[in-house]
Motif scaffolding. Structure first.
Motif, short mmCIF file in Angstrom:
data_model
loop_
_atom_site.label_atom_id
_atom_site.label_comp_id
_atom_site.label_asym_id
_atom_site.label_seq_id
_atom_site.Cartn_x
_atom_site.Cartn_y
_atom_site.Cartn_z
N GLY A 187 -1.88 -5.06 -18.15
CA GLY A 187 -2.83 -4.28 -17.36
C GLY A 187 -2.65 -2.81 -17.66
N VAL A 188 -3.67 -2.03 -17.36
CA VAL A 188 -3.61 -0.60 -17.68
C VAL A 188 -2.58 0.11 -16.81
N ASN A 189 -2.32 1.35 -17.11
CA ASN A 189 -1.39 2.15 -16.32
C ASN A 189 -1.85 2.17 -14.86
N GLY A 190 -0.89 1.92 -14.00
CA GLY A 190 -1.22 1.96 -12.57
C GLY A 190 -1.83 0.69 -12.03
N SER A 191 -1.88 -0.37 -12.84
CA SER A 191 -2.52 -1.60 -12.37
C SER A 191 -1.60 -2.42 -11.46
N GLY A 192 -0.31 -2.06 -11.40
CA GLY A 192 0.58 -2.72 -10.45
C GLY A 192 1.66 -3.60 -11.07
N LYS A 193 1.84 -3.50 -12.38
CA LYS A 193 2.84 -4.35 -13.06
C LYS A 193 4.25 -4.07 -12.52
N SER A 194 4.62 -2.80 -12.51
CA SER A 194 5.98 -2.47 -12.03
C SER A 194 6.14 -2.83 -10.56
N THR A 195 5.11 -2.58 -9.78
CA THR A 195 5.18 -2.90 -8.36
C THR A 195 5.42 -4.39 -8.15
N LEU A 196 4.70 -5.21 -8.92
CA LEU A 196 4.89 -6.66 -8.79
C LEU A 196 6.31 -7.06 -9.20
N PRO A 256 14.48 -2.18 -14.58
CA PRO A 256 13.37 -1.29 -14.25
C PRO A 256 12.77 -0.61 -15.48
N GLN A 257 11.61 -0.01 -15.27
CA GLN A 257 10.93 0.67 -16.38
C GLN A 257 11.76 1.84 -16.92
N ALA A 258 12.44 2.54 -16.01
CA ALA A 258 13.31 3.64 -16.44
C ALA A 258 14.72 3.35 -15.96
N ASP A 295 10.78 -4.82 -17.11
CA ASP A 295 9.63 -3.91 -17.07
C ASP A 295 9.52 -3.17 -18.40
N GLU A 296 8.57 -3.57 -19.19
CA GLU A 296 8.32 -3.00 -20.52
C GLU A 296 9.60 -2.88 -21.35
N PRO A 297 10.19 -4.03 -21.70
CA PRO A 297 11.50 -4.01 -22.36
C PRO A 297 11.49 -3.36 -23.75
N THR A 344 0.84 -1.20 0.00
CA THR A 344 0.00 0.00 0.00
C THR A 344 0.87 1.25 0.00
N TYR A 345 0.39 2.27 -0.65
CA TYR A 345 1.01 3.59 -0.57
C TYR A 345 -0.02 4.55 -0.01
N ASP A 346 0.31 5.21 1.07
CA ASP A 346 -0.61 6.16 1.69
C ASP A 346 -2.01 5.54 1.84
N LYS A 347 -2.06 4.38 2.39
CA LYS A 347 -3.32 3.66 2.66
C LYS A 347 -4.03 3.19 1.39
N ARG A 348 -3.45 3.44 0.20
CA ARG A 348 -4.07 2.95 -1.03
C ARG A 348 -3.39 1.64 -1.41
N MET A 349 -4.18 0.59 -1.52
CA MET A 349 -3.62 -0.71 -1.86
C MET A 349 -3.29 -0.75 -3.34
N VAL A 350 -2.03 -0.96 -3.68
CA VAL A 350 -1.66 -0.98 -5.10
C VAL A 350 -1.31 -2.39 -5.56
N LEU A 351 -1.14 -3.30 -4.61
CA LEU A 351 -0.89 -4.69 -4.99
C LEU A 351 -1.44 -5.61 -3.92
N THR A 374 4.11 -5.74 -20.33
CA THR A 374 3.95 -5.16 -21.66
C THR A 374 2.57 -4.54 -21.79
N HIS A 375 2.48 -3.58 -22.72
CA HIS A 375 1.17 -3.01 -23.02
C HIS A 375 0.60 -3.61 -24.29
N SER A 376 1.36 -4.55 -24.87
CA SER A 376 0.96 -5.08 -26.16
C SER A 376 0.51 -6.53 -26.06
N1 LIG Z 1 6.57 5.39 -4.73
C1 LIG Z 1 5.23 5.45 -4.86
N2 LIG Z 1 4.52 6.25 -4.06
C2 LIG Z 1 3.16 6.32 -4.16
N3 LIG Z 1 2.47 5.63 -5.05
C3 LIG Z 1 3.12 4.80 -5.87
C4 LIG Z 1 4.54 4.68 -5.83
N4 LIG Z 1 4.92 3.78 -6.77
C5 LIG Z 1 3.79 3.39 -7.37
N5 LIG Z 1 2.72 3.99 -6.85
C6 LIG Z 1 1.31 3.77 -7.26
O1 LIG Z 1 1.09 2.40 -7.37
C7 LIG Z 1 0.23 2.11 -8.47
C8 LIG Z 1 0.81 1.01 -9.31
O2 LIG Z 1 1.97 1.52 -9.92
P1 LIG Z 1 2.83 0.67 -10.95
O3 LIG Z 1 4.04 1.48 -11.27
O4 LIG Z 1 3.02 -0.68 -10.43
O5 LIG Z 1 1.87 0.63 -12.20
P2 LIG Z 1 2.13 -0.01 -13.64
O6 LIG Z 1 1.10 -1.06 -13.85
O7 LIG Z 1 3.52 -0.39 -13.79
O8 LIG Z 1 1.78 1.23 -14.59
P3 LIG Z 1 2.44 1.69 -15.98
O9 LIG Z 1 1.77 0.90 -17.05
O10 LIG Z 1 2.07 3.12 -16.07
O11 LIG Z 1 3.90 1.46 -15.90
C9 LIG Z 1 0.03 3.40 -9.22
O12 LIG Z 1 -1.27 3.88 -9.00
C10 LIG Z 1 1.06 4.35 -8.63
O13 LIG Z 1 0.54 5.64 -8.53
#
Ligand SMILES: Nc1ncnc2c1ncn2[C@@H]1O[C@H](COP(=O)(O)OP(=O)(O)OP(=O)(O)O)[C@@H](O)[C@H]1O
Ligand SMILES: [Mg+2]
Lengths: 227, 223
Positions: free
Chosen positions: B34-43, B70-72, B142-144, B10-17, B175-177
């Motif tokens: 998954g769409v942007n922000g769906s948690g791919k990079s986090t996973l 990493p993505q970047a 991450d999105e090679p 979770t980030y700031d009480k928001r569950m991201v994974l 990937t987005h594709s």
């Molecule tokens: N360091 C952080 N602080 C706060 N929120 C974060 C942080 N890193 C990621 N998040 C949030 O976690 C969620 C998932 O992020 P993540 O980077 O895993 O998405 P993603 O699926 O890789 O998206 P994208 O396709 O844009 O790369 C997003 O809503 C993002 O805002």
């Protein structure tokens, strides 16, 4: 005008006292900058690169010390070194060593704070990338320092600039003793009070030239660091 | 095998994974979609160990020799060659692997350029060269191909497939594709708001989507 001409002839002539003052100033500034860098940069790298509990408080503390008024720092070191103080037996008061200690107290937090800020910007990405190919934490730190090298050198120069321009603290703990602890800033202050303007102006020119040189170098390094 | 158990981030009480249980088999290839922000990079970060989950654990049995991109990815200001050779690790001598890796990703001509002066796509290729410069049995990417041109995409895909085959390497990429997933991987994991809402053979998940979110997502995939 008359004062400036006299000052110039003083500068380009042979004045042992002027030389001596410049010598003490440079010695004090170089030593205190070296010690402050040796303490402040590694500490700043640690703070800037690591995530740890209480980091927020460490940063606040550093920022507070960064803004410590020099006379207050000087007073603290004075009390520490004065005859009845905890380190009084070392008899360091009114010595160059005392001035260096005061300078280190003032400059180390600045070096630490600036370094932490500089390192914290690329640190997360460097860490993630380096960790991703199995590079050790120790080596990651070196990579961060390497990537920030020009900014860190600027930081050292900023520290030197502070050291050379500082008056209050060195006056308090150094005492402006002729041929011993008199540095450019304290000499300027005293000569001005005594109406000896040409001597003050001569030192002012030297001080200004050094500051200008340092600033130019910082700008050069920073413009190079950006590319 | 990699096993995820009860991972929550979770980030700031928001569950991201939120992944109660998930297993990746050895030598298989997986795509996270998954769409942007769906948690791919986090996973991927959690799998790579560069990010600690709030709860739960990730076990690699046996421990993997892992590469994570990493993505970047960061490009160091020293030469491209050195940027890649740092990935060789302690005790590994460069016996032409760096050249070989640079050649494979098509930036051999840039080996003496400064890493931080490369273009976006070139930087990504350099980061990929770091991955393939030595034998590893797990690559997390991450999105090679995110900043590659169309020719670059097929070039990189071939490099990845060859590398994975040669080294018996488990591949987990985001990937987005959907098309890329179909070309590259055995299994697809579809992420939505931090949860895996579908997992299975790429054809099954992408050709006959069952979940409405995936159906909606694939509606946008027309060309
Ligand atoms: N360091 C952080 N602080 C706060 N929120 C974060 C942080 N890193 C990621 N998040 C949030 O976690 C969620 C998932 O992020 P993540 O980077 O895993 O998405 P993603 O699926 O890789 O998206 P994208 O396709 O844009 O790369 C997003 O809503 C993002 O805002
Ligand atoms: Mg991402």
């Amino acid at each position: 005008m008359d004062g400036i001409i006299k000052a110039l002839s003083l500068l380009f002539g042979e004045n042992p006292e002027l030389r001596q003052i410049i010598g003490v100033t440079l010695r004090m500034s170089v030593i205190s900058t070296t010690i402050s860098s040796g303490l402040g940069i590694p500490l700043g790298v640690l703070i800037g690169s690591k995530e740890f509990k209480g980091k927020h408080w460490v940063q606040r503390f550093t920022n507070t010390l960064m803004g410590l008024p020099p006379v207050v720092g000087g007073l603290a070191v004075f009390l520490l070194l004065s005859r009845s103080g905890p380190l009084g037996t070392l008899k360091l008061l009114y010595s160059v060593t005392a001035m260096v200690i005061a300078q280190v107290v003032l400059i180390t937090p600045i070096m630490t704070g600036l370094t932490a800020t500089i390192i914290s910007i690329p640190a997360p990405r460097i860490r993630e990338t380096a960790q991703g190919v199995g590079i050790s934490a120790w080596r990651q730190m070196w990579l961060m320092i390497y990537e920030c090298r020009s900014q860190l050198i600027s930081t050292i120069l900023v520290g030197f600039g502070r050291a050379i321009a500082e008056v209050g603290a060195v006056q308090i703990v150094g005492g402006n003793v002729q041929y011993k602890t008199r540095v450019m800033t304290t000499a300027i202050m005293m000569q001005t009070n005594m109406g000896q303007f040409h001597f003050a102006i001569a030192l002012g020119i030297v001080l200004l030239t050094i500051s200008f040189g340092i600033n130019a170098l910082v700008h050069f390094l920073e413009s190079r660091g950006r590319t | 095998m990699i096993e995820i158990k009860g991972v929550v981030k979770t980030y700031d009480k928001r569950m991201v994974l939120n992944i109660p249980h998930l297993v990746f088999d050895d030598s298989k290839r997986y795509a996270l979609i998954g769409v942007n922000g769906s948690g791919k990079s986090t996973l991927l970060r959690i799998l790579a160990g560069v990010l600690k989950p709030d709860t739960g654990e990730v076990t690699h049995i046996p421990p993997n020799d892992m590469g994570y991109m990493p993505q970047a990815p960061y490009a160091f200001s020293f030469s491209v060659k050195k940027n890649v050779s740092i990935a060789l690790g302690k005790g590994y001598e460069d016996k032409g692997q760096v050249q070989h890796a640079l050649q494979a990703v098509g930036i051999n001509h840039l080996q003496n350029a400064r890493g931080n002066q490369l273009s976006g796509g070139e930087t990504q290729r350099m980061a990929l060269a770091r991955m393939i410069v030595k034998r590893r049995n797990l690559l997390l990417l991450d999105e090679p191909t995110a900043s590659a041109d169309i020719r670059g995409i097929s070039q990189i895909e071939k490099v990845l497939l060859d590398y994975a085959d040669e080294n018996n390497c488990t591949l987990i990429l985001s990937t987005h594709s959907p098309a890329q997933a179909l070309r590259l991987v055995d299994e697809v994991l579809f992420l939505d708001q931090g949860e895996v809402i579908a997992q299975g053979l790429a054809e099954d998940v992408l050709h006959t989507p069952k979940h409405p979110v995936i159906q909606e997502f694939l509606d946008h995939w027309k060309i």
